[in-house]
Design a protein around this motif. Structure first.
Motif, PDB file in Angstrom:
ATOM      1  N   GLU A  87       0.822  -1.203   0.000  1.00 33.22           N
ATOM      2  CA  GLU A  87       0.000   0.000   0.000  1.00 33.22           C
ATOM      3  C   GLU A  87       0.852   1.247   0.000  1.00 33.22           C
ATOM      4  O   GLU A  87       1.899   1.304   0.627  1.00 33.22           O
ATOM      5  N   ASN A  88       0.371   2.253  -0.705  1.00 34.16           N
ATOM      6  CA  ASN A  88       0.972   3.568  -0.699  1.00 34.16           C
ATOM      7  C   ASN A  88       0.344   4.313   0.474  1.00 34.16           C
ATOM      8  O   ASN A  88      -0.844   4.599   0.466  1.00 34.16           O
ATOM      9  N   GLU A  89       1.146   4.632   1.474  1.00 34.84           N
ATOM     10  CA  GLU A  89       0.627   5.274   2.681  1.00 34.84           C
ATOM     11  C   GLU A  89       0.040   6.659   2.396  1.00 34.84           C
ATOM     12  O   GLU A  89      -0.802   7.142   3.126  1.00 34.84           O
ATOM     13  N   ASP A  90       0.503   7.317   1.328  1.00 34.58           N
ATOM     14  CA  ASP A  90       0.020   8.657   0.996  1.00 34.58           C
ATOM     15  C   ASP A  90      -1.287   8.635   0.212  1.00 34.58           C
ATOM     16  O   ASP A  90      -1.917   9.670   0.033  1.00 34.58           O
ATOM     17  N   GLU A  91      -1.678   7.463  -0.265  1.00 35.27           N
ATOM     18  CA  GLU A  91      -2.901   7.349  -1.057  1.00 35.27           C
ATOM     19  C   GLU A  91      -4.125   7.589  -0.176  1.00 35.27           C
ATOM     20  O   GLU A  91      -4.179   7.146   0.966  1.00 35.27           O
ATOM     21  N   PHE A  92      -5.111   8.290  -0.743  1.00 39.07           N
ATOM     22  CA  PHE A  92      -6.361   8.555  -0.022  1.00 39.07           C
ATOM     23  C   PHE A  92      -7.038   7.235   0.330  1.00 39.07           C
ATOM     24  O   PHE A  92      -7.130   6.335  -0.491  1.00 39.07           O
ATOM     25  N   SER A  93      -7.487   7.131   1.555  1.00 38.48           N
ATOM     26  CA  SER A  93      -8.236   5.938   1.963  1.00 38.48           C
ATOM     27  C   SER A  93      -9.541   6.390   2.621  1.00 38.48           C
ATOM     28  O   SER A  93      -9.650   7.506   3.112  1.00 38.48           O
ATOM     29  N   VAL A 105      -5.704  -0.709  -3.996  1.00 31.20           N
ATOM     30  CA  VAL A 105      -5.953  -2.018  -3.390  1.00 31.20           C
ATOM     31  C   VAL A 105      -7.190  -2.668  -4.014  1.00 31.20           C
ATOM     32  O   VAL A 105      -7.199  -3.865  -4.290  1.00 31.20           O
ATOM     33  N   ILE A 106      -8.208  -1.858  -4.276  1.00 29.64           N
ATOM     34  CA  ILE A 106      -9.422  -2.376  -4.916  1.00 29.64           C
ATOM     35  C   ILE A 106      -9.088  -2.932  -6.295  1.00 29.64           C
ATOM     36  O   ILE A 106      -9.459  -4.057  -6.629  1.00 29.64           O
ATOM     37  N   SER A 130     -14.884   6.095  -4.024  1.00 34.44           N
ATOM     38  CA  SER A 130     -14.349   7.017  -3.034  1.00 34.44           C
ATOM     39  C   SER A 130     -15.261   8.239  -2.890  1.00 34.44           C
ATOM     40  O   SER A 130     -15.829   8.696  -3.879  1.00 34.44           O
ATOM     41  N   PRO A 131     -15.368   8.798  -1.695  1.00 37.16           N
ATOM     42  CA  PRO A 131     -16.147  10.024  -1.526  1.00 37.16           C
ATOM     43  C   PRO A 131     -15.517  11.207  -2.275  1.00 37.16           C
ATOM     44  O   PRO A 131     -16.168  12.224  -2.463  1.00 37.16           O
ATOM     45  N   GLN A 132     -14.281  11.069  -2.715  1.00 35.84           N
ATOM     46  CA  GLN A 132     -13.612  12.123  -3.475  1.00 35.84           C
ATOM     47  C   GLN A 132     -14.054  12.119  -4.933  1.00 35.84           C
ATOM     48  O   GLN A 132     -13.833  13.089  -5.632  1.00 35.84           O
TER      49      GLN A 132
END
Length: 119
Positions: A6-12, A32-33, A116-118
């Motif tokens: 996982e990219n820790e900076d990616e929006f989750s 990840v999806i 995503s809500p974004q």
């Protein structure tokens, strides 16, 4: 069906899904999806079914214990199993068709349960 780097900076974000009559909070990230969809559609039928049976057993076990009673690692595994089952439900037996049709993958990524809500 495999762990993803996982990219820790990616929006989750989290979604709440209902599985086996229980509401479960599942953390999501776009990368990840997408990886999980690709993993699930690439696995041969019999092996895929065996993995899903095992995932259901693990999820059911966590559900019986009560997610609120699970320690950190066990809760992460419980949520991961819920995520696998969610993706399986989104794929909805289209895994063979999805192997050769990228449009179906894109449609799955736009499923309201995964968006995503974004977006």
């Amino acid at each position: 069906m495999s762990d993803v780097v996982e990219n820790e900076d990616e929006f989750s974000w989290e979604v709440t899904v209902t599985l086996q009559g229980a509401e479960v909070a599942v953390p999501l990230k776009k990368s990840v999806i997408k990886q999980e969809i690709e993993d699930q559609i690439s696995i041969k039928g019999a092996h895929r079914k065996a993995i899903l049976r095992s995932t259901i057993k693990k999820f059911t076990s966590g559900l019986k214990k009560g997610p609120e009673n699970l320690k950190a690692d066990a809760l992460k595994e419980f949520q991961w199993n819920a995520f696998i089952l969610l993706v399986d439900d989104v794929i909805a037996n289209r895994h063979l068709a999805m192997r050769s049709d990228a449009v179906l993958i894109e449609e799955a990524l736009k499923d309201p349960r995964l968006v995503s809500p974004q977006d």
